[in-house]
Design an enzyme around this catalytic site. Structure first.
Site, short mmCIF file in Angstrom:
data_model
loop_
_atom_site.label_atom_id
_atom_site.label_comp_id
_atom_site.label_asym_id
_atom_site.label_seq_id
_atom_site.Cartn_x
_atom_site.Cartn_y
_atom_site.Cartn_z
N PRO A 588 0.81 -1.22 0.00
CA PRO A 588 0.00 0.00 0.00
C PRO A 588 0.84 1.27 0.00
O PRO A 588 1.86 1.36 0.67
CB PRO A 588 -0.82 -0.12 1.29
CG PRO A 588 -0.92 -1.59 1.53
CD PRO A 588 0.39 -2.16 1.06
N CYS A 589 0.37 2.26 -0.76
CA CYS A 589 1.09 3.53 -0.87
C CYS A 589 0.40 4.64 -0.08
O CYS A 589 0.77 5.81 -0.22
CB CYS A 589 1.19 3.95 -2.34
SG CYS A 589 -0.40 4.28 -3.12
N ASN A 590 -0.58 4.29 0.76
CA ASN A 590 -1.39 5.31 1.42
C ASN A 590 -0.59 6.31 2.23
O ASN A 590 -0.92 7.49 2.29
CB ASN A 590 -2.42 4.65 2.33
CG ASN A 590 -3.34 3.75 1.56
OD1 ASN A 590 -2.91 2.71 1.07
ND2 ASN A 590 -4.59 4.13 1.43
#
Length: 630
Positions: A588-590
């Site tokens: 995830p790049c959140n």
């Protein structure tokens, strides 16, 4: 984004009335079970607004927003009475409603969210609207929504073309001519973006430098990405300095010891041993792209022996991260130098990503037929309506959210005021919105956001890949916005075809909608085994449907949560299937993406720290592979 759901909880139920949810809802709630798939339930229709509220002096819209948040009419009426009747402020009513919730602690937390954003300077009505749309726990999406509302408000203040309306909530876009017309005529797209950034509290200096570095065609989101990456380093000047003037900056390389084993066998790569930061190239072509053969190059540093495949591995994430993140990622993946690629070299849309892998880089080839490289080639029906003053040939990065119908209607109304071409200042304002939302021309004076099937085509997926089977329109946009660009990934994976003529065994982490699997299928590399780990039920359904519709003969085995995929399970799978040839995925790049200004904390974030599970699993596969070879 990245090919993953990022922890999309299956216990969260999204409203399937997609016309009311053009901007996706995205909430993380990882389940504790790696195998159990929970069923989805749907919400019933919202209650209607009682006319009694109008008599109390509270508007229908405010009451409707509370009802859509799940509060009953009786609770709302009681809250209005307790907070002063018709003179009650919406924030006070909402706080009172939260206090009626079952958990005092939860309601207090929700009230703090409201106060937090109001304290940041966001208007109260925008805060309530954002919480209504995304829920009080999804801070990242609330922040992004509030920033978008701020940009829309800024455009309204420019008064390019005044569009009268009696509905304050509809005031999403406005253009009008006034005494400043000459000044607006002389302004440029860069000026518009500059003013937007200044409105977002960036300094004029840093905004101007970022616009210059990102290029005149960059969107506001891309420039914000760039600025945030610099700010995270606390040394803005160093980030923008020329490479030969940059001073090295140490990276602490802190490891997540609770979920990452020690790697005693690794030897530091000499190129990375100095702990210098990794700097993004201005033109992202990686080690070469197919349409520019003269720029093919070797790796700056060879892959160390300990990392040579098989097993091969392939890791992807957003290119523009907080400073030091890619150096940390590299240090945990055998100090391999990242390959930064913009997918605009492969298709008609930009997608700036970094890839770390141990694949060979020579004798790559494109999947056939090659993708269309311009908007009008990819979407030929737009050509008839495309005005000469819209010079776009590429779209910006495809995201999980789209423009509202209200915005596109305002643009249509503004353009219909003119028989021929609109004035230059109107053109510039329209182009600003076109680039921001990736709008395309579908009729005379008519712009529209991309449809899901158009996004599928641009990203290299087969038509209707995400359609049907209970997948809502909202889920389609969300899943596509987080996916791989298939043509780019397939170009990198193409070197595997001669290495595995009898098929390949894949461990797919953060599988998403199966971008890696689609790439292998389009390369005609038989997938003998795919062990997929993906937390989103919607995405798992999409992958299973693809597997069945393409008549795959291999084994598809699914797990839900990478955190629950322990070393013992991995070793059992490798004993059962004879090991894995490829480990592929993007965590995830959140907590990395520039649009997230609230919790852009890098790899220490709750979501992006799942990168360390990728490392843990890769280590286990590599260690077990060496044991199996003995």
């Amino acid at each position: 984004m990245v090919e993953h759901s990022g922890g999309d909880g299956d216990d969260v139920n999204w409203n399937t009335d997609d016309d009311e949810h053009e901007i996706d809802n995205f909430q993380f709630s990882p389940s504790s079970s790696p195998v159990h798939f929970m069923s989805e339930t749907s919400y019933g229709p919202a209650e209607t607004t009682s006319p009694n509220f109008i008599q109390k002096g509270i508007s229908d819209e405010v009451v409707a927003s509370f009802i859509e948040m799940g509060f009953s009419s009786e609770m709302i009426a009681r809250a209005i009475e307790e907070t002063g009747g018709g003179s009650s402020e919406p924030r006070m009513i909402l706080e009172t409603l939260f206090n009626y919730s079952a958990s005092t602690e939860a309601s207090s937390s929700k009230a703090k969210v409201i106060d937090h954003f109001i304290g940041m300077g966001f208007p109260e009505e925008n805060v309530i609207k954002a919480i209504q749309e995304y829920g009080d726990e999804n801070i990242d999406e609330i922040t992004n929504a509030l920033l978008t509302y701020a940009e829309v408000d800024r455009l309204g203040e420019t008064n390019d073309v005044n569009i009268n309306t009696n509905d304050d909530d509809d005031n999403l876009y406005s253009l009008s001519s006034d005494d400043d017309e000459d000044e607006l005529n002389n302004s440029s797209q860069e000026d518009s973006i500059l003013q937007a950034l200044i409105k977002m509290d960036y300094s004029r200096e840093e905004a101007a430098i970022a616009i210059e570095r990102c290029g005149e065609d960059a969107s506001v989101e891309e420039v914000v990405d760039f600025i945030c990456a610099a700010q995270m380093a606390r040394q803005f000047d160093e980030f923008f300095a020329e490479p030969d003037r940059r001073e090295p900056m140490n990276n602490s390389k802190k490891r997540r010891t609770y979920n990452e084993p020690q790697r005693r066998e690794r030897k530091p790569n000499t190129a990375m041993a100095s702990d210098q930061l990794i700097y993004l190239p201005k033109e992202m072509i990686g080690f070469g792209v197919p349409n520019r053969p003269g720029l093919m190059m070797n790796r700056p540093v060879p892959v160390p022996d300990i990392a040579c495949g098989p097993p091969f591995f392939y890791y992807e994430n957003v290119a523009m991260t907080p400073k030091g993140v890619w150096a940390t990622i590299s240090s945990h993946l055998y100090d391999i130098v990242p390959e930064f690629v913009d997918s605009k070299h492969f298709c008609a849309a930009a997608r700036k990503r970094g890839y770390i892998h141990n694949l060979p880089i020579h004798n790559r080839f494109q999947i056939q037929p090659p993708p269309h490289n311009t908007i009008q080639e990819a979407l030929p029906l737009t050509k008839r309506w495309w005005p000469s003053w819209d010079g776009r040939t590429k779209l910006n990065c495809l995201l999980t959210c789209i423009a509202s119908a209200k915005l596109t209607n305002r643009i249509r109304e503004a353009l219909e005021k003119y028989d021929g071409e609109p004035p230059l200042h109107v053109q510039k304002q329209v182009m600003y919105q076109c680039k921001k939302w990736n709008l395309v021309w579908v009729g005379k004076n008519k712009l529209a956001p991309l449809e899901p099937d158009e996004m599928e085509k641009l990203l290299g997926f087969p038509r209707d890949h995400t359609r049907g089977g209970g997948i809502s329109r909202t889920d389609r946009y969300k899943s596509l916005g987080n996916s791989f660009q298939v043509d780019t990934v397939a170009y990198h994976l193409s070197v595997l075809k001669p290495l595995f003529p009898n098929g390949i065994k894949v461990l797919s982490l953060f599988t998403g909608i199966g971008g890696g699997e689609v790439a292998l299928h389009r390369l005609q590399i038989r997938m003998n085994v795919v062990v997929s780990v993906e937390i989103s039920e919607a995405n798992r359904n999409i992958l299973r449907s693809f597997w069945e519709q393409t008549n795959q003969k291999g084994i598809l085995r699914e797990f839900k949560d990478v955190e629950k995929l322990d070393d013992h399970t991995i070793e059992q799978l490798m004993d059962e299937y004879g090991g894995f040839d490829l480990v592929i995925g993007g965590s995830p790049c959140n907590n990395l993406a520039g649009g997230n200004r609230h919790s852009r904390v890098g790899l220490e974030g709750a979501h992006s720290s799942l990168f360390f599970d990728y490392c843990r699993i890769l280590d286990t596969v590599s260690r077990k592979t060496r044991q199996m070879r003995r």
